[in-house]
Design a protein around this motif. Structure first.
Motif, short mmCIF file in Angstrom:
data_model
loop_
_atom_site.label_atom_id
_atom_site.label_comp_id
_atom_site.label_asym_id
_atom_site.label_seq_id
_atom_site.Cartn_x
_atom_site.Cartn_y
_atom_site.Cartn_z
N ARG A 148 121.38 43.89 51.73
CA ARG A 148 120.81 42.47 51.43
C ARG A 148 121.63 42.26 52.56
NH1 ARG A 148 120.08 42.37 45.73
NH2 ARG A 148 122.30 42.31 45.73
N ASP A 149 122.77 42.34 53.27
CA ASP A 149 123.67 41.74 53.83
C ASP A 149 123.36 41.95 55.38
OD1 ASP A 149 125.12 40.30 52.93
OD2 ASP A 149 126.47 41.25 51.91
N SER A 150 122.98 43.69 55.34
CA SER A 150 122.96 44.41 56.52
C SER A 150 121.31 44.12 57.31
CB SER A 150 123.00 45.48 56.99
OG SER A 150 122.29 46.55 55.90
N GLU A 151 120.32 43.91 56.50
CA GLU A 151 118.90 43.39 57.27
C GLU A 151 118.18 42.34 56.47
OE1 GLU A 151 117.14 45.93 58.05
OE2 GLU A 151 118.14 47.36 57.93
N GLU A 152 117.75 41.84 57.47
CA GLU A 152 116.71 40.67 57.66
C GLU A 152 116.08 40.06 56.67
OE1 GLU A 152 117.47 38.31 60.75
OE2 GLU A 152 118.76 39.45 61.27
N GLY A 153 115.00 39.14 57.03
CA GLY A 153 114.53 38.81 56.11
C GLY A 153 114.36 38.29 54.08
N ARG A 154 115.68 37.91 54.73
CA ARG A 154 115.94 37.06 53.28
C ARG A 154 114.69 35.76 52.24
NH1 ARG A 154 120.46 32.27 53.15
NH2 ARG A 154 120.75 32.01 50.93
N GLY A 155 114.49 35.51 51.16
CA GLY A 155 113.59 34.97 50.47
C GLY A 155 111.91 35.75 50.49
N ARG A 156 111.95 36.74 52.28
CA ARG A 156 110.76 37.00 51.67
C ARG A 156 110.32 38.30 51.91
NH1 ARG A 156 109.68 37.53 57.19
NH2 ARG A 156 111.92 36.86 57.78
N ARG A 157 111.67 39.07 51.78
CA ARG A 157 111.38 41.16 51.40
C ARG A 157 112.02 41.34 50.70
NH1 ARG A 157 117.87 41.23 53.81
NH2 ARG A 157 118.31 39.87 51.60
N SER A 158 111.31 42.59 50.17
CA SER A 158 112.14 43.33 48.44
C SER A 158 111.89 44.44 49.16
CB SER A 158 110.40 44.27 48.77
OG SER A 158 110.51 44.50 47.44
N ILE A 159 113.65 44.99 48.82
CA ILE A 159 114.53 46.18 48.47
C ILE A 159 114.02 47.27 47.38
CG2 ILE A 159 116.82 46.67 48.89
CD1 ILE A 159 117.43 44.77 50.34
N LEU A 160 113.46 48.16 47.82
CA LEU A 160 113.70 49.86 46.94
C LEU A 160 115.04 50.45 47.22
CD1 LEU A 160 110.52 48.44 47.29
CD2 LEU A 160 109.30 50.46 47.03
N ARG A 161 115.40 50.61 45.94
CA ARG A 161 115.88 51.88 46.33
C ARG A 161 116.39 52.78 45.14
NH1 ARG A 161 117.65 46.24 45.48
NH2 ARG A 161 118.63 45.72 44.01
N ILE A 162 116.83 54.06 45.05
CA ILE A 162 117.59 54.88 44.43
C ILE A 162 118.72 54.99 43.65
CG2 ILE A 162 115.32 56.85 44.30
CD1 ILE A 162 117.14 57.99 46.05
N GLY A 163 118.49 55.11 43.05
CA GLY A 163 120.32 55.98 42.59
C GLY A 163 120.97 57.36 42.91
N PRO A 164 122.12 57.37 42.16
CA PRO A 164 122.43 58.97 42.03
C PRO A 164 121.32 59.90 41.48
CG PRO A 164 123.65 57.52 41.79
CD PRO A 164 122.94 56.40 41.41
N ALA A 165 120.81 59.06 40.51
CA ALA A 165 119.51 60.28 39.49
C ALA A 165 118.47 60.81 40.57
CB ALA A 165 119.39 59.47 38.42
N GLY A 166 118.03 59.57 41.31
CA GLY A 166 116.82 60.20 42.54
C GLY A 166 117.60 60.86 43.37
N GLU A 167 119.15 60.92 44.07
CA GLU A 167 119.48 61.98 45.00
C GLU A 167 119.22 63.23 44.13
OE1 GLU A 167 122.74 60.25 46.44
OE2 GLU A 167 122.31 58.34 46.67
N LYS A 168 119.07 63.37 42.95
CA LYS A 168 119.82 65.00 42.38
C LYS A 168 119.03 65.30 41.47
CE LYS A 168 124.49 65.42 42.31
NZ LYS A 168 125.01 66.61 42.74
N MET A 169 117.24 64.34 42.21
CA MET A 169 116.61 64.75 41.72
C MET A 169 116.70 64.91 40.31
SD MET A 169 114.81 66.94 45.09
CE MET A 169 116.28 67.53 45.43
N VAL A 170 116.25 64.70 39.78
CA VAL A 170 116.49 64.17 37.90
C VAL A 170 114.84 63.73 37.64
CG1 VAL A 170 116.82 62.62 35.86
CG2 VAL A 170 118.45 63.15 36.99
N LYS A 171 113.87 64.80 37.84
CA LYS A 171 112.84 64.78 37.47
C LYS A 171 112.25 63.19 36.12
CE LYS A 171 112.25 68.50 39.19
NZ LYS A 171 113.45 68.93 40.23
#
Lengths: 583, 136
Positions: A148-171
């Motif tokens: 949120r702090d490092s990227e542009e587009g406040r108020g109209r952007r969407s942020i998708l992200r994974i946590g550690p489980a995604g990195e570890k490829m928990v199915k």
């Protein structure tokens, strides 16, 4: 795109760092959303390779009227599910649909694997693959704060992200969208993790002139009024989906303690009312939805002597209260919220995580697995240990959690506890044990979700159960939802977006379609899905259902497996008839 | 005469219906970038929503004062109206507004100014935005 027949697809090849935009007029006969996503998946999926092979695609898609009408707020994701090994389809709200629309894309196809941990920044025509090494390993909420702090587009952007489980490829790892919404089901988080993609940020500054203001705004107002001035949507706003906890339990349809029981004696303690009175601090909405069904519950936690407290806010819903509440025998709102918090931070599907732990608990009780396996003694009702176990599961701490991270079906087969592994075709079950339509619906449903065909609702609506009637209802509902999901409306608004309203909204946005056109589109989409599932090796008649479903009585009493088999065959016949039609 | 105020932002659910309808009615555009009212999050979604919107300045009106062509005309109840024909697109009003409620439309090269029409109020489902009598 709005007012255009062209479908604008952004292709991102992570391996080659190649970005390409194609205008696909040929896709317009699929309308949008799940229609174009299915077609794009069919074109790009590699059935001969494993689900997490770098070549496998992730597709995101929105619909023809996304963002401009109330409750047309969702984005569909399609992929090869690492959990079931077949078609993966998941939906998320938040701001993603609007952001994609403003970025100028109807669909995004992501393939390949990045050379190092990365995140994708889509800002209109500028698409960048950026370095995510410093944020790799972060919990899902912390990644959001950083980006949120490092990227542009406040108020109209969407942020998708994974946590550690995604990195570890928990199915069954999930993807968090804008803090409170998710692509939860079927393991999109693992697919992102396998591509070394930690996050995707979408924004843009597209504008679109309204072509027929009078028609558009009249339709907008009519829909807005039915949302806010009738009681069609009030249940979702007032107590939210949690309203169902007590009633489903009273029906004898609430899976409890790994479905050893069909009702939770303490359902009242974790009911919608209980959460509203004890925890609810605010409601939020997806962009473009005046309902505001997102219920935020808060609890405080003491972390040190000297009156040191921290407060935590998480979103709760019926399915989470089932999977991390009744299914684990947790009768306290605060404790359910704490488990939701850990699932959120680690980035797993809340239903699957709860079902996996419920299976582990019963397996421990039956001496199928040992306490050495589970590290902490898992017992129904002990949320503190479940909280630890969720962390172990997400990080795949030892060989047991490594195996459990492959999914409940896989763990059941490996350790010899498949009879009490609550899954259908590999997907952990949602919170209903209503009866035949539910069970058959989960088996034949394109993504094995209660949202494919609402079998739980069919069970409740049929006064005198009739198998053929139930099969017909499931089929018709699945078909109609192909259409609604091609627009990617929120399915809470399915009654509002009847054919008349859909046609009016489409017409106002420059799509003069007829009722017959919509039927044809729905059939085209469903046929494509069925073909694709067949290509991926799926046959509903081969699905082995765990014995537990036939042991613990449902709302309709003890279920007979031969009846289920018969209904599945009847359903398959209907599918075959559809596939034989010339569309 | 009434002016519109964002009075109960604590109750905001972030649906952006105000922005969608403001852009549609006042600019005939589907993009929320055309809206005179902007809803933003403060400190991420776990923070509160804030409305960035014309405060209906009454006696001292910085944007009108700085306008070199007299294109911004004071409304009797507060705020301003834009005379597009007089506007030369100099953007001075944008920088004059302390609360950053004037947005510059790069397409039309004119500022987007709230005229207190109240359409956003009509479509606010939680009563966060209200039309209130001008404060004497």
């Amino acid at each position: 795109m709005l007012y255009e027949k062209t479908i604008r697809v952004l292709y991102i090849d992570l391996a080659a760092s190649k970005i390409e935009v194609k205008q696909r007029t040929d896709l317009s006969e699929y309308l949008g959303g799940v229609g174009i996503a299915t077609k794009l998946l069919e074109e790009t999926v590699k059935p001969e390779l494993p689900p997490l092979a770098p070549e496998q695609p992730i597709i995101l898609a929105i619909g023809a009227i996304s963002g401009i009408f109330p409750l047309v707020t969702k984005t569909v994701a399609m992929f090869l599910s690492p959990l079931t090994g077949e078609m993966g389809e998941s939906y998320a709200g938040g701001r993603l649909a609007l952001a994609l629309s403003m970025a100028g894309y109807d669909a995004v196809v992501i393939s390949g694997k990045a050379s190092r941990p990365s995140y994708i920044a889509i800002e209109g025509d500028t698409v960048q693959i950026k370095d995510a090494r410093p944020i790799w390993g972060m919990d899902s909420d912390v990644v959001g704060q950083f980006l949120r702090d490092s990227e542009e587009g406040r108020g109209r952007r969407s942020i998708l992200r994974i946590g550690p489980a995604g990195e570890k490829m928990v199915k069954f790892a999930s993807v968090c969208v804008d803090t409170y919404r998710h692509f939860g089901r079927l393991g999109l988080g693992a697919t992102m993790g396998s591509k070394l993609v930690k996050a995707i940020i979408v924004s843009g500054d597209n504008t679109t002139k309204i072509q027929n203001f009078k028609d558009y705004f009249r339709s907008y107002q009519e829909i807005f009024k039915s949302v806010t001035e009738t009681d069609l949507m009030s249940k979702y706003h007032d107590l939210g989906t949690a309203i169902n906890v007590e009633s489903v339990s009273a029906l004898g349809a609430l899976p409890t303690r790994n479905l050893t029981e069909n009702h939770f004696d303490e359902a009242e303690e974790i009911s919608g009312e209980a959460f509203a009175e004890k925890s609810l601090v605010r409601k939020m909405a997806c962009t473009g939805c005046p309902v505001g069904c997102i219920h935020i519950g808060q609890f405080r936690r003491k972390f040190d002597d000297g009156y040191d407290y921290e407060s935590v806010s998480v979103a709760y819903d019926y399915e989470l209260i089932y999977s991390l509440g009744s299914l684990l025998g947790i009768p306290k709102t605060d404790e359910v919220l704490q488990l939701i918090e850990v699932v959120e931070k680690t980035g797993m599907d809340a239903i699957s995580a709860g079902v996996a732990l419920a299976w582990a608990t019963e397996s421990l009780m039956q001496d199928i697995v040992t306490e050495e396996d589970t590290i902490v003694p898992l017992t129904f009702g002990n949320s503190e240990n479940y909280s630890k176990a969720i962390r172990y599961l997400a990080s795949r701490r030892n060989s047991f959690y490594e195996a459990l991270g492959e999914g409940t079906r896989s763990a059941g087969a490996k350790f010899g506890g498949k009879d009490h592994a609550l899954q259908v075709a590999g997907n952990e079950i949602p919170g209903y044990h209503t009866g035949y339509a539910n069970l058959v619906g989960l088996t034949v449903g394109a993504r094995h979700s209660h949202l494919c065909n609402a079998g739980y609702s069919v069970d409740q609506s049929l006064k005198d159960f009739d198998e053929q009637k139930a099969v017909n209802k499931l089929f018709d509902e699945e078909l109609e939802r192909c259409l609604l999901n091609s627009l990617v409306i929120c399915l809470f608004a399915r009654k509002l977006y009847n054919r008349e309203t859909v046609l009016k909204a489409l017409r106002a946005a420059g799509y003069p379609l007829t009722d017959d056109d919509l039927t044809l589109i729905a059939k085209r989409i469903y046929s494509t899905k069925l073909h694709l599932k067949e290509k991926l090796g799926f046959d509903p008649r081969q699905v082995q259902l765990p014995k537990r479903f036939f042991k613990t009585p449902s709302m309709q009493g003890v279920l007979d497996s031969t009846m289920v088999e018969r209904m599945i065959s009847q359903y398959v016949e209907k599918c075959e008839a559809l596939l034989a039609e010339k569309i | 005469m009434k002016v519109f105020k964002a009075v109960e932002m604590n109750r905001c659910i972030g649906c952006l219906s105000c922005m969608i309808t403001c852009s549609a009615v006042n600019q005939q555009d589907h993009s929320i970038l055309k809206s005179a009212i902007r809803i933003k999050t403060s400190g991420g979604l776990t923070g509160k929503f804030v409305a960035i919107v014309c405060q209906a300045c009454k006696d001292d009106v910085p944007c009108a004062e700085i306008c070199p062509t007299g294109a911004l005309i004071k409304r009797p109840a507060g705020g301003v109206l834009l005379d597009k024909d007089k506007c030369i697109g100099c953007e001075l009003c944008v920088s004059a507004c302390t609360v950053e409620a004037i947005h510059f439309d790069q397409e039309t090269q004119k500022p987007i100014v709230c005229k207190h029409c109240g359409v956003c109020v009509r479509f606010c489902p939680h009563g966060c935005l209200q039309l209130v009598e001008e404060v004497q």
